[in-house]
Design a protein around this motif. Sequence first.
Motif, PDB file in Angstrom:
ATOM      1  N   ASP A  76       0.791  -1.100  -0.017  1.00  0.00           N
ATOM      2  CA  ASP A  76       0.071  -0.073   0.005  1.00  0.00           C
ATOM      3  C   ASP A  76       0.893   1.216   0.038  1.00  0.00           C
ATOM      4  O   ASP A  76       1.824   1.518   0.504  1.00  0.00           O
ATOM      5  N   ASP A  77       0.435   2.270  -0.500  1.00  0.00           N
ATOM      6  CA  ASP A  77       1.109   3.708  -0.649  1.00  0.00           C
ATOM      7  C   ASP A  77       1.192   4.232   0.846  1.00  0.00           C
ATOM      8  O   ASP A  77       0.077   4.033   1.650  1.00  0.00           O
ATOM      9  N   THR A  78       1.857   5.033   1.151  1.00  0.00           N
ATOM     10  CA  THR A  78       2.114   5.616   2.487  1.00  0.00           C
ATOM     11  C   THR A  78       0.968   6.745   2.479  1.00  0.00           C
ATOM     12  O   THR A  78       1.110   7.556   1.495  1.00  0.00           O
ATOM     13  N   PRO A  79       0.147   6.912   3.402  1.00  0.00           N
ATOM     14  CA  PRO A  79      -0.677   8.185   3.512  1.00  0.00           C
ATOM     15  C   PRO A  79       0.245   9.272   3.524  1.00  0.00           C
ATOM     16  O   PRO A  79       1.250   9.513   4.239  1.00  0.00           O
ATOM     17  N   THR A  80      -0.501  10.289   2.835  1.00  0.00           N
ATOM     18  CA  THR A  80       0.341  11.546   2.804  1.00  0.00           C
ATOM     19  C   THR A  80      -0.112  12.754   3.492  1.00  0.00           C
ATOM     20  O   THR A  80       0.379  13.529   4.080  1.00  0.00           O
ATOM     21  N   GLY A  81      -1.541  12.612   3.946  1.00  0.00           N
ATOM     22  CA  GLY A  81      -2.260  13.656   4.506  1.00  0.00           C
ATOM     23  C   GLY A  81      -2.311  13.401   6.049  1.00  0.00           C
ATOM     24  O   GLY A  81      -2.307  12.295   6.417  1.00  0.00           O
ATOM     25  N   GLY A  82      -2.643  14.377   6.780  1.00  0.00           N
ATOM     26  CA  GLY A  82      -3.002  14.019   8.012  1.00  0.00           C
ATOM     27  C   GLY A  82      -4.443  14.370   8.572  1.00  0.00           C
ATOM     28  O   GLY A  82      -4.583  14.956   9.448  1.00  0.00           O
ATOM     29  N   SER A  83      -5.195  13.756   7.735  1.00  0.00           N
ATOM     30  CA  SER A  83      -6.674  13.946   7.872  1.00  0.00           C
ATOM     31  C   SER A  83      -7.145  13.249   9.187  1.00  0.00           C
ATOM     32  O   SER A  83      -8.151  13.498   9.781  1.00  0.00           O
ATOM     33  N   SER A  84      -6.267  12.313   9.698  1.00  0.00           N
ATOM     34  CA  SER A  84      -6.732  11.637  10.921  1.00  0.00           C
ATOM     35  C   SER A  84      -5.364  11.495  11.819  1.00  0.00           C
ATOM     36  O   SER A  84      -4.490  11.313  11.039  1.00  0.00           O
ATOM     37  N   HIS A  85      -5.541  11.044  13.158  1.00  0.00           N
ATOM     38  CA  HIS A  85      -4.155  10.724  13.808  1.00  0.00           C
ATOM     39  C   HIS A  85      -3.570   9.215  13.490  1.00  0.00           C
ATOM     40  O   HIS A  85      -2.369   9.200  13.189  1.00  0.00           O
ATOM     41  N   ALA A  86      -4.450   8.461  13.047  1.00  0.00           N
ATOM     42  CA  ALA A  86      -3.959   7.193  12.507  1.00  0.00           C
ATOM     43  C   ALA A  86      -3.062   7.512  11.388  1.00  0.00           C
ATOM     44  O   ALA A  86      -1.825   6.946  11.165  1.00  0.00           O
ATOM     45  N   GLN A  87      -3.644   8.398  10.316  1.00  0.00           N
ATOM     46  CA  GLN A  87      -2.864   8.386   9.104  1.00  0.00           C
ATOM     47  C   GLN A  87      -1.584   9.287   9.362  1.00  0.00           C
ATOM     48  O   GLN A  87      -0.350   8.901   8.617  1.00  0.00           O
ATOM     49  N   THR A  88      -1.503  10.158  10.234  1.00  0.00           N
ATOM     50  CA  THR A  88      -0.285  10.782  10.730  1.00  0.00           C
ATOM     51  C   THR A  88       0.767   9.878  10.932  1.00  0.00           C
ATOM     52  O   THR A  88       1.897   9.951  10.719  1.00  0.00           O
ATOM     53  N   ASP A  89       0.361   9.181  12.078  1.00  0.00           N
ATOM     54  CA  ASP A  89       1.121   7.903  12.676  1.00  0.00           C
ATOM     55  C   ASP A  89       1.795   7.330  11.690  1.00  0.00           C
ATOM     56  O   ASP A  89       3.005   6.718  11.724  1.00  0.00           O
ATOM     57  N   LEU A  90       0.834   6.797  10.730  1.00  0.00           N
ATOM     58  CA  LEU A  90       1.383   5.902   9.797  1.00  0.00           C
ATOM     59  C   LEU A  90       2.330   6.310   8.679  1.00  0.00           C
ATOM     60  O   LEU A  90       3.336   5.849   8.280  1.00  0.00           O
TER      61      LEU A  90
END
Length: 145
Positions: A76-90
């Motif tokens: 999977d691609d790395t999440p780029t946005g910080g729309s949620s705390h989980a995406q920022t952590d990932l």
Amino acid sequence: MKLLNSQRGVGLIEVMVTVLILSTSLLGLAALQSQALQYNHSAYMRSQANILAQDIFERLRANREKLSEYEIALDDDTPTGGSSHAQTDLAEWRGLLSQRLPEGTGQIACDADNLCTVTVQWGEEDSTGTGNDAGTSSFQYMTRI
């Protein structure tokens, strides 16, 4: 006089044999040192993988009510946005993986019982240290969050 004539060159042969033995020993020592450095580097990579796996486990524990948002596969691609705390952590975790491990990537999977499996994968260099691909190493860590 005959005794001296028959002994000529013996000292030179002894020196040549000694040099041969010494050079063979030094080559063996150099090969041993090279292997030790390679194993030390491999152990360092495993230590970094362990530290980064523990890092994401702590992030999961801090946000345990949103475990499903942390699931990500190796490809999977790395999440780029910080729309949620989980995406920022990932995004931060995947960034650390790629910085500290060559070709580093990670995967997270959690089941309904909050048993989470983190897989950390990275590329290994061959024994020459020239960056040629010698395969990948992968570790899996499991814990209940």
